[in-house]
Scaffold this motif. Structure first.
Motif, mmCIF file in Angstrom:
data_model
loop_
_atom_site.group_PDB
_atom_site.id
_atom_site.type_symbol
_atom_site.label_atom_id
_atom_site.label_comp_id
_atom_site.label_asym_id
_atom_site.label_seq_id
_atom_site.Cartn_x
_atom_site.Cartn_y
_atom_site.Cartn_z
ATOM 1 N N TYR A 128 0.558 -1.571 0.020
ATOM 2 C CA TYR A 128 0.185 -0.283 0.256
ATOM 3 C C TYR A 128 1.167 1.335 -0.286
ATOM 4 O O TYR A 128 0.518 1.560 -0.564
ATOM 5 N N PHE A 132 1.059 4.132 -2.430
ATOM 6 C CA PHE A 132 1.124 5.336 -1.939
ATOM 7 C C PHE A 132 1.957 6.747 -2.508
ATOM 8 O O PHE A 132 1.549 7.337 -3.371
ATOM 9 N N PHE A 173 1.473 7.830 -6.380
ATOM 10 C CA PHE A 173 0.319 8.300 -6.816
ATOM 11 C C PHE A 173 0.691 9.601 -6.428
ATOM 12 O O PHE A 173 0.692 10.858 -6.634
ATOM 13 N N ARG A 187 -9.867 6.801 2.164
ATOM 14 C CA ARG A 187 -9.664 8.527 1.446
ATOM 15 C C ARG A 187 -8.145 8.912 1.892
ATOM 16 O O ARG A 187 -7.399 8.760 3.066
ATOM 17 N N TRP A 194 -8.705 12.516 -2.490
ATOM 18 C CA TRP A 194 -8.953 11.363 -3.467
ATOM 19 C C TRP A 194 -9.232 9.625 -2.600
ATOM 20 O O TRP A 194 -9.219 9.614 -1.721
ATOM 21 N N THR A 195 -9.814 8.830 -3.444
ATOM 22 C CA THR A 195 -10.118 7.744 -3.682
ATOM 23 C C THR A 195 -9.498 6.433 -3.351
ATOM 24 O O THR A 195 -8.851 6.157 -4.913
ATOM 25 N N HIS A 196 -9.140 5.376 -2.388
ATOM 26 C CA HIS A 196 -8.225 3.899 -3.573
ATOM 27 C C HIS A 196 -9.312 3.280 -3.294
ATOM 28 O O HIS A 196 -10.456 3.012 -1.902
ATOM 29 N N TRP A 252 -6.154 5.235 -6.921
ATOM 30 C CA TRP A 252 -5.821 6.357 -5.952
ATOM 31 C C TRP A 252 -6.748 6.935 -7.228
ATOM 32 O O TRP A 252 -6.094 6.979 -8.462
ATOM 33 N N THR A 253 -7.581 7.570 -6.924
ATOM 34 C CA THR A 253 -8.560 8.644 -7.706
ATOM 35 C C THR A 253 -8.808 9.540 -7.802
ATOM 36 O O THR A 253 -9.542 9.030 -6.190
ATOM 37 N N SER A 310 -12.355 11.726 -6.054
ATOM 38 C CA SER A 310 -13.074 11.439 -5.295
ATOM 39 C C SER A 310 -14.701 11.440 -6.277
ATOM 40 O O SER A 310 -14.220 13.174 -6.177
#
Length: 410
Positions: A35, A39, A42, A286, A309-311, A317-318, A320
């Protein structure tokens, strides 16, 4: 001002994390292998950096010493990804950071409450870990009344309150709590601080608002008791921003209290907890970046934006989406009674639509920046009233962020 504050909450490092590298060796049920690496990639791709990193609780899952040691390492690595110095990592405990096993062991011995509180935060204050190191530069402690830690920097004052301090295995319900005597002590402390233009941020773990909940059908009894008194106090001392965790579904609200000073409140969701899809479908984990740009010359409110951003597992990650609790970018720092805001927008729209058939909200904001820092929900409500009175069409106003809004002449 130009201050960036990164927010990660509810990591649940240990048995509650979604990732193997956020879990203890041999005990992982995580579905993501690395993870931290995801991150880091990203953050690099998005060019994200911050000046501070705040972590409003549930750092670990069961408050054992190995979880705090792993959390210390991972949070320091996250800060490094963001360019945040270790000294500017700030935090507070959550309900999962209370060592209930120690409480159970001590309960038959009838020790005084202050001794029990010290004991159940022994792992949190483990020598050599990030948490004990950074608390050494704070005023106050999380295990001593009023359970408030305060860090003061050249540009920022950050207060962190332990709202889990009175929780324990036998307490029903397991709610957050701030007692009236604590509020009185905090009031006295804040009154002794010289009035400052520094950014003032307050964090705690439990949610201070009984949010509308479409995810669970059962009543939520974990909201902080006496929260209204605390929020009144933060409004009285004109805090610029409030951050909390606990509720794994993120939200961003503005609250107007009796003193008249609006509070911007970010419910951060969870950065790395394993979320049950049955309850958290489309919510995801988030990460937030709160950017403070300046102060309004008239109101003196801090103005800025919250980017989220949302995972998702498999998706990474994109930015939100609004339907999942917090849209990608929301602004804050402006407030007017709705009737006044509606009239100001209507006057400008009447002028603009004399020569055009449609208008992009992003272009309108560029031409009239005084509207930029109203919250998204304030603007949505006002725009709907203006559109109704002028016969305008608001394309997909409730589906996407306002940056994609197009206003059409009817």
């Amino acid at each position: 001002m130009n201050i960036g504050v990164a927010v990660i909450s509810d990591l649940h490092i240990g048995s509650g994390a979604k990732a193997k590298d956020f879990s203890l060796p041999g005990a992982s049920e995580g579905v993501v292998d690395d993870y931290l690496s995801e991150f880091r990639k990203f953050v690099t791709a998005e060019g994200i950096s911050a000046d501070y990193l705040v972590v409003p609780g549930d750092i670990t899952n069961s408050a054992c010493k190995p979880e705090f040691e792993l959390a210390s390492e991972r949070i320091a690595q996250i800060a490094s990804c963001l360019g945040v110095p270790e000294s500017k990592i700030l935090f507070c405990p959550g309900n999962h950071d209370v060592d209930w096993e120690t409480v159970k062991a001590l309960s038959p011995l009838n020790h005084p409450e202050p001794q029990v509180i010290k004991s159940k935060y022994f792992n949190f204050y483990s020598e050599g870990a990030l948490f004990s190191r950074n608390l050494s530069s704070a005023t106050g402690r999380f295990d001593e009344s009023p359970y408030l830690a305060v860090w003061e920097f050249d540009d920022v004052l950050i207060c962190a309150l332990n709202t889990s301090v009175f929780d324990g295995p036998d307490k029903k319900p397991h709610c957050g709590e701030v007692r009236p005597e604590q509020i009185a002590q905090i009031d006295k402390y804040l009154d002794g601080i010289d009035k400052t233009d520094k950014l003032k941020l307050f964090m705690f773990h439990h949610h201070p608002i009984q949010y509308l909940d479409s995810t669970f059908t059962e009543p939520d009894f974990s909201v902080m008791s006496n929260a209204v008194g605390l929020l009144d106090l933060l409004s009285k001392y004109e805090f610029d921003f409030v951050v909390h965790g606990h509720k794994h579904i993120p939200r961003f609200n503005m609250e107007i209290k009796d003193s008249g000073h609006p509070l911007s409140i970010l419910c951060a969701g969870s950065f790395s907890a394993s979320l049950d899809n049955k309850y958290y479908d489309a919510v995801g984990n988030r990460f937030h970046l709160v950017e403070f740009h300046d102060r309004c010359p008239q109101s003196h409110y801090a103005r800025g934006s919250v980017k989220t951003w949302t995972h998702f597992v498999g998706g990474g990650w994109t930015p939100s989406l609004r339907r999942a609790g917090a849209e990608h970018q929301q602004n804050f720092g402006a407030f007017l009674p709705r009737a006044q805001l509606i009239e100001k927008i209507r006057i400008q729209f009447e002028e603009e639509f004399k020569s055009v058939q449609y208008l992009r909200w992003s272009d309108f904001i560029s031409n009239y920046p005084e509207f930029k820092y109203f919250t998204s929900e304030t603007l949505r409500a006002s725009l709907k009233e203006v559109a109704k009175s002028m016969g305008l069409l608001l394309h997909e106003i409730d589906a996407f962020g306002l940056d994609k809004l197009v206003i059409l002449k009817g």
